[in-house]
Design an enzyme around this catalytic site. Sequence first.
Site, PDB file in Angstrom:
ATOM      1  N   HIS A 126      29.109  20.600  11.960  1.00  8.62           N
ATOM      2  CA  HIS A 126      29.035  21.883  12.200  1.00  8.62           C
ATOM      3  C   HIS A 126      30.295  21.356  13.390  1.00  8.62           C
ATOM      4  CE1 HIS A 126      24.482  23.086  10.659  1.00  8.62           C
ATOM      5  NE2 HIS A 126      25.506  22.923   9.981  1.00  8.62           N
ATOM      6  N   GLU A 221       7.996  24.566  17.512  1.00  8.88           N
ATOM      7  CA  GLU A 221       6.998  25.020  16.906  1.00  8.88           C
ATOM      8  C   GLU A 221       6.659  24.196  15.578  1.00  8.88           C
ATOM      9  OE1 GLU A 221       9.380  28.846  16.640  1.00  8.88           O
ATOM     10  OE2 GLU A 221       8.772  28.148  18.033  1.00  8.88           O
TER      11      GLU A 221
HETATM   12  C1  BJW Z   1      13.215  22.591  20.315  1.00 11.44           C
HETATM   13  C2  BJW Z   1      12.818  23.167  22.359  1.00 11.44           C
HETATM   14  C3  BJW Z   1      13.033  22.146  22.732  1.00 11.44           C
HETATM   15  C4  BJW Z   1      13.486  24.574  21.178  1.00 11.44           C
HETATM   16  N1  BJW Z   1      12.261  20.726  22.306  1.00 11.44           N
HETATM   17  N2  BJW Z   1      12.001  21.916  19.641  1.00 11.44           N
HETATM   18  C5  BJW Z   1      21.350  26.955  -0.055  1.00 11.44           C
HETATM   19  C6  BJW Z   1      20.102  27.817   0.130  1.00 11.44           C
HETATM   20  C7  BJW Z   1      20.089  28.849   1.177  1.00 11.44           C
HETATM   21  C8  BJW Z   1      21.500  29.034   1.727  1.00 11.44           C
HETATM   22  C9  BJW Z   1      22.382  28.129   1.368  1.00 11.44           C
HETATM   23  C10 BJW Z   1      22.436  26.767   0.864  1.00 11.44           C
HETATM   24  N3  BJW Z   1      23.000  26.202   0.944  1.00 11.44           N
HETATM   25  C11 BJW Z   1      24.525  27.029   1.976  1.00 11.44           C
HETATM   26  C12 BJW Z   1      23.952  28.191   2.090  1.00 11.44           C
HETATM   27  C13 BJW Z   1      24.642  28.951   3.007  1.00 11.44           C
HETATM   28  C14 BJW Z   1      24.414  29.036   4.424  1.00 11.44           C
HETATM   29  C15 BJW Z   1      23.126  28.198   4.927  1.00 11.44           C
HETATM   30  O1  BJW Z   1      21.932  27.639   5.534  1.00 11.44           O
HETATM   31  N4  BJW Z   1      22.318  29.805   5.185  1.00 11.44           N
HETATM   32  C16 BJW Z   1      20.421  29.845   5.104  1.00 11.44           C
HETATM   33  C17 BJW Z   1      20.489  30.125   7.420  1.00 11.44           C
HETATM   34  C18 BJW Z   1      20.520  30.536   4.646  1.00 11.44           C
HETATM   35  N5  BJW Z   1      24.772  27.546   4.462  1.00 11.44           N
HETATM   36  C19 BJW Z   1      26.279  27.659   5.596  1.00 11.44           C
HETATM   37  O2  BJW Z   1      26.837  28.716   5.192  1.00 11.44           O
HETATM   38  C20 BJW Z   1      26.738  26.002   5.556  1.00 11.44           C
HETATM   39  N6  BJW Z   1      28.360  26.001   4.337  1.00 11.44           N
HETATM   40  C21 BJW Z   1      27.847  25.609   2.975  1.00 11.44           C
HETATM   41  O3  BJW Z   1      27.206  25.335   2.561  1.00 11.44           O
HETATM   42  O4  BJW Z   1      29.045  24.761   2.759  1.00 11.44           O
HETATM   43  C22 BJW Z   1      29.250  25.158   1.477  1.00 11.44           C
HETATM   44  C23 BJW Z   1      29.350  26.936   0.681  1.00 11.44           C
HETATM   45  C24 BJW Z   1      30.306  27.573   0.828  1.00 11.44           C
HETATM   46  C25 BJW Z   1      29.824  29.242   0.416  1.00 11.44           C
HETATM   47  C26 BJW Z   1      29.027  29.545  -0.280  1.00 11.44           C
HETATM   48  C27 BJW Z   1      28.241  28.591  -0.847  1.00 11.44           C
HETATM   49  C28 BJW Z   1      28.524  26.385  -0.272  1.00 11.44           C
HETATM   50  C29 BJW Z   1      27.832  25.560   6.020  1.00 11.44           C
HETATM   51  C30 BJW Z   1      26.436  26.452   7.568  1.00 11.44           C
HETATM   52  C31 BJW Z   1      27.183  26.634   9.275  1.00 11.44           C
HETATM   53  C32 BJW Z   1      26.666  26.996  10.037  1.00 11.44           C
HETATM   54  N7  BJW Z   1      27.375  27.217  11.288  1.00 11.44           N
HETATM   55  C33 BJW Z   1      26.041  27.352  12.573  1.00 11.44           C
HETATM   56  C34 BJW Z   1      27.040  27.916  12.924  1.00 11.44           C
HETATM   57  C35 BJW Z   1      28.100  27.139  14.115  1.00 11.44           C
HETATM   58  C36 BJW Z   1      29.053  27.970  15.141  1.00 11.44           C
HETATM   59  C37 BJW Z   1      28.425  28.642  16.332  1.00 11.44           C
HETATM   60  O5  BJW Z   1      27.585  27.824  17.507  1.00 11.44           O
HETATM   61  O6  BJW Z   1      28.748  29.481  15.966  1.00 11.44           O
HETATM   62  O7  BJW Z   1      25.703  26.260  12.955  1.00 11.44           O
HETATM   63  S1  BJW Z   1      24.637  28.502  12.290  1.00 11.44           S
HETATM   64  C38 BJW Z   1      23.832  27.827  13.529  1.00 11.44           C
HETATM   65  O8  BJW Z   1      22.251  27.447  12.987  1.00 11.44           O
HETATM   66  C39 BJW Z   1      24.754  26.302  14.217  1.00 11.44           C
HETATM   67  C40 BJW Z   1      23.485  25.120  13.853  1.00 11.44           C
HETATM   68  O9  BJW Z   1      24.203  24.615  14.420  1.00 11.44           O
HETATM   69  C41 BJW Z   1      22.837  25.647  12.809  1.00 11.44           C
HETATM   70  C42 BJW Z   1      21.131  25.020  12.433  1.00 11.44           C
HETATM   71  O10 BJW Z   1      20.576  26.232  13.819  1.00 11.44           O
HETATM   72  P1  BJW Z   1      19.285  25.345  14.450  1.00 11.44           P
HETATM   73  O11 BJW Z   1      20.075  23.863  15.087  1.00 11.44           O
HETATM   74  O12 BJW Z   1      18.509  24.112  13.420  1.00 11.44           O
HETATM   75  O13 BJW Z   1      18.658  25.397  15.519  1.00 11.44           O
HETATM   76  P2  BJW Z   1      17.733  26.902  15.663  1.00 11.44           P
HETATM   77  O14 BJW Z   1      17.892  27.672  16.920  1.00 11.44           O
HETATM   78  O15 BJW Z   1      17.348  27.337  14.212  1.00 11.44           O
HETATM   79  O16 BJW Z   1      15.983  26.255  15.754  1.00 11.44           O
HETATM   80  C43 BJW Z   1      16.030  25.713  17.025  1.00 11.44           C
HETATM   81  C44 BJW Z   1      14.635  24.692  17.213  1.00 11.44           C
HETATM   82  O17 BJW Z   1      14.654  23.909  18.268  1.00 11.44           O
HETATM   83  C45 BJW Z   1      13.518  25.380  16.589  1.00 11.44           C
HETATM   84  O18 BJW Z   1      12.335  25.534  15.768  1.00 11.44           O
HETATM   85  C46 BJW Z   1      13.048  25.482  18.216  1.00 11.44           C
HETATM   86  O19 BJW Z   1      11.202  25.462  18.437  1.00 11.44           O
HETATM   87  C47 BJW Z   1      13.074  24.156  18.648  1.00 11.44           C
HETATM   88  N8  BJW Z   1      13.505  23.906  20.002  1.00 11.44           N
HETATM   89  N9  BJW Z   1      13.480  23.848  22.218  1.00 11.44           N
HETATM   90  C48 BJW Z   1      12.325  20.758  20.662  1.00 11.44           C
HETATM   91  N10 BJW Z   1      12.896  22.221  24.242  1.00 11.44           N
END
Ligand code: BJW
Length: 246
Positions: A126, A221
Amino acid sequence: MQTVQRQSISDELRDRFESAKSVLVLTGAGVSAESGVPTFRGGGNSAVWKGMPFDLISSARMVERDLPRVWEWFDYRRTLLQPLEPNPAHKEIARWEKLFQQFTLVTQNIDGLHQKAGSGGVIELHGNIWRARCVSCHARYEILAGERRADECVGCGDRLRPDVVLFGEILPRGVFELAAESAQECELCIVIGTSGIVYPAASLPEIAKAAGAFLCEVNSELTAVSELCDEVLTGKAGEILPMLTT
Ligand code: BJW
């Protein structure tokens, strides 16, 4: 699925960790949580900023509509990140690089903390908050901590934007393919601190599992990935990861 407390890592996982030649680690925001970086969805999240949900302010639509507002959000986050240091989870993962013949670290994080901990060759799905990119010619610029960032591209004069993959945007060319190739080839896949709901990153554990890898999750979790896993270690990454080698 075997759910274990963090104190009881299975013998099978220990054996696999010791004997694996190719390992893939996928990290998410949870790996940086113990450094003080807010997660998106887990505990201590920053889901709303100035009344805007992060999936709106961090979206392709917002870059088109109001780039200065997007920069305000990213400038603010860089100020928060600047004093933060890697935690034991980042440091442990950096050590793992030397333990395996083939080791791939894929992160969804944009904070640069893996690199700060000493990890090399990190696949950043990302992007990185410490870089800007030209909206026209895609030239990239490093943003130095504490220094004023440029607004315009030196090459073509067009506007710069954060070099980060926002919702609705496509990942940088070739980056996901590289990660998917490693997922396809790894014997052991460890998924750490991600909710596993953002695609295509969330498909990497699925690819690894389908190709026969042993899948392990470390998270405070249960998540969307847990059901798919051979072993789930529930607890803080900074506490659990060092236990894998002791
Ligand atoms: C601990 C802890 C500790 C806490 N120890 N654990 C297929 C199906 C459905 C939807 C889509 C699909 N394909 C694409 C999509 C759309 C979309 C998507 O996935 N949406 C879903 C939300 C439904 N994806 C996209 O748009 C992507 N692009 C794409 O697919 O392009 C092709 C396309 C384009 C257009 C149309 C069609 C296709 C791009 C995704 C980019 C994500 N960007 C972000 C923001 C970055 C900028 C910013 O920072 O502002 O990236 S979103 C945000 O989520 C960020 C993260 O990298 C990403 C993932 O989050 P992550 O890392 O999992 O964090 P959390 O907070 O969700 O979880 C934290 C975890 O840690 C928790 O589980 C806690 O329990 C745990 N934790 N403390 C261990 N100490």
